[in-house]
Design a protein around this motif. Structure first.
Motif, mmCIF file in Angstrom:
data_model
loop_
_atom_site.group_PDB
_atom_site.id
_atom_site.type_symbol
_atom_site.label_atom_id
_atom_site.label_comp_id
_atom_site.label_asym_id
_atom_site.label_seq_id
_atom_site.Cartn_x
_atom_site.Cartn_y
_atom_site.Cartn_z
ATOM 1 N N THR A 24 0.809 -1.217 0.000
ATOM 2 C CA THR A 24 0.000 0.000 0.000
ATOM 3 C C THR A 24 0.847 1.275 0.000
ATOM 4 N N VAL A 25 2.167 1.132 -0.030
ATOM 5 C CA VAL A 25 3.057 2.299 -0.003
ATOM 6 C C VAL A 25 3.285 2.754 -1.444
ATOM 7 N N GLU A 63 14.718 0.379 -1.590
ATOM 8 C CA GLU A 63 14.986 -0.420 -0.389
ATOM 9 C C GLU A 63 15.339 0.486 0.786
ATOM 10 N N ALA A 64 16.190 1.472 0.540
ATOM 11 C CA ALA A 64 16.589 2.397 1.600
ATOM 12 C C ALA A 64 15.388 3.209 2.092
ATOM 13 N N GLN A 65 14.534 3.608 1.175
ATOM 14 C CA GLN A 65 13.340 4.357 1.554
ATOM 15 C C GLN A 65 12.442 3.510 2.451
ATOM 16 N N ALA A 66 12.263 2.244 2.094
ATOM 17 C CA ALA A 66 11.439 1.351 2.912
ATOM 18 C C ALA A 66 12.064 1.162 4.297
ATOM 19 N N ARG A 67 13.386 0.996 4.340
ATOM 20 C CA ARG A 67 14.058 0.859 5.645
ATOM 21 C C ARG A 67 13.877 2.129 6.471
ATOM 22 N N ARG A 88 0.482 -8.967 -9.003
ATOM 23 C CA ARG A 88 -0.277 -7.716 -8.909
ATOM 24 C C ARG A 88 0.422 -6.605 -9.678
ATOM 25 N N LEU A 89 1.733 -6.465 -9.453
ATOM 26 C CA LEU A 89 2.498 -5.430 -10.158
ATOM 27 C C LEU A 89 2.559 -5.698 -11.661
ATOM 28 N N GLU A 90 2.681 -6.966 -12.052
ATOM 29 C CA GLU A 90 2.673 -7.303 -13.478
ATOM 30 C C GLU A 90 1.350 -6.894 -14.121
ATOM 31 N N GLY A 91 0.251 -7.104 -13.411
ATOM 32 C CA GLY A 91 -1.053 -6.685 -13.923
ATOM 33 C C GLY A 91 -1.141 -5.176 -14.096
ATOM 34 N N GLU A 92 -0.623 -4.443 -13.113
ATOM 35 C CA GLU A 92 -0.615 -2.981 -13.209
ATOM 36 C C GLU A 92 0.279 -2.521 -14.367
#
Length: 131
Positions: A24-25, A63-67, A88-92
């Protein structure tokens, strides 16, 4: 009694501090989708190549942003390796490319979208270059 009140307040505040699912981010998802679209364009279009260093650097920044948001390495790895999230991402990505005129099996349509993204200076275009 004051200590009990503090513990109750802390317990009630904990759910508010819980991290939302990475799915959801928006910045993380938008970034991963952009990388995925660029990769599909460079595979299908013979006249467009990837800017691999830009792509890898961008993935590392996600990755750094998520951390920095508080997600653990395990949470990030679980999200990235999830087949459900990948589908899901492939569909988008497929929906985005279809809206951009891409037709499966027609490389020229991938090339057209790739050139358009490069010209726009979009995030997708930043990962591509014309050969």
């Amino acid at each position: 009694m004051k200590r009990l009140g503090f513990l109750i307040a802390l317990a009630l505040a904990t759910p508010a501090l819980a991290l939302p699912p990475l799915a959801t981010v928006k910045p993380i998802n938008d970034g991963l989708r952009a990388v995925m679209i660029a990769d599909q364009i460079r595979i299908a279009c013979p006249s467009i190549a990837a800017r691999m260093i830009a792509g890898w650097s961008f993935i590392r920044s996600l990755e750094a942003q998520a951390r920095d948001m508080g997600y653990s390495a395990g949470q990030i790895e679980e999200f990235v390796e999830s087949s459900a999230q990948r589908k899901r991402l492939e569909g988008e990505a497929a929906a985005y490319m279809k809206a951009g005129g891409v037709v499966g099996g027609q490389p020229e349509t991938y090339c057209a979208l790739g050139r358009e993204e490069i010209e726009k200076g979009s995030q997708i275009g930043a990962f591509l270059r014309v050969k």
